[in-house]
Design a protein around this motif. Structure first.
Motif, PDB file in Angstrom:
ATOM      1  N   SER A 197       1.337   7.152 -20.890  1.00  0.00           N
ATOM      2  CA  SER A 197       1.609   8.368 -19.994  1.00  0.00           C
ATOM      3  C   SER A 197       0.327   8.268 -18.978  1.00  0.00           C
ATOM      4  N   LYS A 198      -0.776   7.756 -19.329  1.00  0.00           N
ATOM      5  CA  LYS A 198      -1.967   7.776 -18.525  1.00  0.00           C
ATOM      6  C   LYS A 198      -1.958   6.666 -17.582  1.00  0.00           C
ATOM      7  N   LEU A 199      -0.943   5.654 -17.870  1.00  0.00           N
ATOM      8  CA  LEU A 199      -0.926   4.460 -17.097  1.00  0.00           C
ATOM      9  C   LEU A 199       0.071   4.477 -15.759  1.00  0.00           C
ATOM     10  N   VAL A 200       1.050   5.380 -15.798  1.00  0.00           N
ATOM     11  CA  VAL A 200       2.176   5.394 -14.908  1.00  0.00           C
ATOM     12  C   VAL A 200       1.606   6.459 -14.076  1.00  0.00           C
ATOM     13  N   LYS A 201       2.191   6.427 -12.703  1.00  0.00           N
ATOM     14  CA  LYS A 201       1.946   7.076 -11.624  1.00  0.00           C
ATOM     15  C   LYS A 201       3.227   7.841 -11.129  1.00  0.00           C
ATOM     16  N   SER A 202       4.189   7.564 -11.725  1.00  0.00           N
ATOM     17  CA  SER A 202       5.782   7.919 -11.312  1.00  0.00           C
ATOM     18  C   SER A 202       6.329   8.805 -12.127  1.00  0.00           C
ATOM     19  N   ASP A 203       7.115   9.700 -11.877  1.00  0.00           N
ATOM     20  CA  ASP A 203       7.943  10.604 -12.693  1.00  0.00           C
ATOM     21  C   ASP A 203       9.096   9.709 -13.333  1.00  0.00           C
ATOM     22  N   LYS A 204       9.439   8.658 -12.702  1.00  0.00           N
ATOM     23  CA  LYS A 204      10.587   7.925 -13.189  1.00  0.00           C
ATOM     24  C   LYS A 204       9.919   6.611 -13.632  1.00  0.00           C
ATOM     25  N   VAL A 205      10.458   6.473 -15.029  1.00  0.00           N
ATOM     26  CA  VAL A 205       9.907   5.599 -16.010  1.00  0.00           C
ATOM     27  C   VAL A 205      10.826   4.567 -16.579  1.00  0.00           C
ATOM     28  N   VAL A 206      10.838   3.308 -16.231  1.00  0.00           N
ATOM     29  CA  VAL A 206      11.883   2.328 -17.136  1.00  0.00           C
ATOM     30  C   VAL A 206      11.215   1.299 -18.047  1.00  0.00           C
ATOM     31  N   THR A 207      11.380   1.224 -18.970  1.00  0.00           N
ATOM     32  CA  THR A 207      10.713   0.272 -19.963  1.00  0.00           C
ATOM     33  C   THR A 207      11.787  -0.931 -20.201  1.00  0.00           C
ATOM     34  N   ILE A 208      11.178  -2.107 -20.288  1.00  0.00           N
ATOM     35  CA  ILE A 208      11.844  -3.376 -20.577  1.00  0.00           C
ATOM     36  C   ILE A 208      10.992  -4.140 -21.448  1.00  0.00           C
ATOM     37  N   SER A 209      11.972  -5.123 -21.812  1.00  0.00           N
ATOM     38  CA  SER A 209      11.027  -6.460 -22.724  1.00  0.00           C
ATOM     39  C   SER A 209      11.109  -7.643 -21.834  1.00  0.00           C
ATOM     40  N   THR A 237       0.814  -1.122   0.058  1.00  0.00           N
ATOM     41  CA  THR A 237       0.089  -0.025   0.001  1.00  0.00           C
ATOM     42  C   THR A 237       0.785   1.270   0.222  1.00  0.00           C
ATOM     43  N   PHE A 238       0.957   2.091  -1.086  1.00  0.00           N
ATOM     44  CA  PHE A 238       1.381   3.351  -1.036  1.00  0.00           C
ATOM     45  C   PHE A 238       0.707   4.007  -2.396  1.00  0.00           C
ATOM     46  N   ASP A 239       0.825   5.269  -2.194  1.00  0.00           N
ATOM     47  CA  ASP A 239      -0.075   6.126  -3.248  1.00  0.00           C
ATOM     48  C   ASP A 239       0.982   6.625  -4.407  1.00  0.00           C
ATOM     49  N   ASN A 240       2.178   6.906  -4.260  1.00  0.00           N
ATOM     50  CA  ASN A 240       3.121   7.338  -5.111  1.00  0.00           C
ATOM     51  C   ASN A 240       4.248   6.543  -5.266  1.00  0.00           C
ATOM     52  N   PRO A 241       4.265   5.401  -6.394  1.00  0.00           N
ATOM     53  CA  PRO A 241       5.571   4.744  -6.515  1.00  0.00           C
ATOM     54  C   PRO A 241       6.419   5.577  -6.938  1.00  0.00           C
ATOM     55  N   LYS A 242       7.906   5.111  -6.650  1.00  0.00           N
ATOM     56  CA  LYS A 242       9.076   6.149  -6.744  1.00  0.00           C
ATOM     57  C   LYS A 242       9.590   5.622  -8.160  1.00  0.00           C
ATOM     58  N   VAL A 243       9.271   4.459  -8.584  1.00  0.00           N
ATOM     59  CA  VAL A 243       9.401   4.046 -10.082  1.00  0.00           C
ATOM     60  C   VAL A 243       8.225   3.313 -10.732  1.00  0.00           C
ATOM     61  N   SER A 244       8.055   3.630 -11.953  1.00  0.00           N
ATOM     62  CA  SER A 244       7.041   2.677 -12.872  1.00  0.00           C
ATOM     63  C   SER A 244       8.017   1.788 -13.717  1.00  0.00           C
ATOM     64  N   VAL A 245       7.662   0.693 -13.994  1.00  0.00           N
ATOM     65  CA  VAL A 245       8.376  -0.244 -14.758  1.00  0.00           C
ATOM     66  C   VAL A 245       7.455  -0.750 -15.829  1.00  0.00           C
ATOM     67  N   LEU A 291      13.826  -2.164  -3.907  1.00  0.00           N
ATOM     68  CA  LEU A 291      13.010  -1.193  -3.693  1.00  0.00           C
ATOM     69  C   LEU A 291      11.434  -1.533  -3.860  1.00  0.00           C
ATOM     70  N   GLU A 292      10.839  -1.630  -2.994  1.00  0.00           N
ATOM     71  CA  GLU A 292       9.500  -2.102  -2.816  1.00  0.00           C
ATOM     72  C   GLU A 292       8.461  -1.075  -3.518  1.00  0.00           C
ATOM     73  N   GLU A 293       8.601   0.084  -3.335  1.00  0.00           N
ATOM     74  CA  GLU A 293       7.584   1.186  -3.936  1.00  0.00           C
ATOM     75  C   GLU A 293       7.797   1.495  -5.529  1.00  0.00           C
ATOM     76  N   ILE A 294       7.329   0.114  -6.048  1.00  0.00           N
ATOM     77  CA  ILE A 294       7.266   0.605  -7.614  1.00  0.00           C
ATOM     78  C   ILE A 294       5.928   0.034  -8.108  1.00  0.00           C
ATOM     79  N   GLU A 295       5.663   0.443  -9.253  1.00  0.00           N
ATOM     80  CA  GLU A 295       4.449  -0.142  -9.975  1.00  0.00           C
ATOM     81  C   GLU A 295       5.162  -0.887 -11.221  1.00  0.00           C
TER      82      GLU A 295
END
Length: 112
Positions: free
Chosen positions: A96-108, A23-31, A54-58
């Motif tokens: 951009s509408k799916l992520v909640k964080s300012d830091k975004v990482v994209t992987i395959s 439970t957290f409102d603002n993830p630090k990183v969006s993957v 880092l547990e505060e991720i989405e």
């Protein structure tokens, strides 16, 4: 029950044994995990991301119209870890509408 359904059942039951609710409102990183026909790798990929210190991720899985069990497996994993969200990607998907964080990482999913 078919072999594939039975395998999915066992995967789900095994994963549910380690279920966690974060439970957290603002993830630090969006993957963002891009996946296409990655049924053999998607669980391994999501487990690796979930076990980061880092547990505060989405974790956002974008399934690109897989014809295998990738989408179903990712949905099953999202039942185990509520940080995981699964979407089917189409031409109108606005990431951009799916992520909640300012830091975004994209992987395959193929890379893990």
């Amino acid at each position: 029950m078919g072999d594939k359904l039975l395998e999915m059942y066992y995967i789900r039951e095994t994963l549910l044994e380690s279920k966690k609710d974060y439970t957290f409102d603002n993830p630090k990183v969006s993957v963002i995990v891009k996946a296409h026909n990655d049924e053999k790798k998607i669980i391994k990929c999501l487990r690796a991301l979930s076990k980061q210190s880092l547990e505060e991720i989405e974790i956002i899985v974008l399934d690109d119209n897989s014809t295998d069990a990738t989408y179903s497996l990712a949905c099953t994993y999202s039942e185990v870890d509520n940080r995981v969200k699964v979407f089917k990607q189409n031409e109108g998907t606005d990431i951009s509408k799916l992520v909640k964080s300012d830091k975004v990482v994209t992987i395959s999913a193929k890379k893990i």
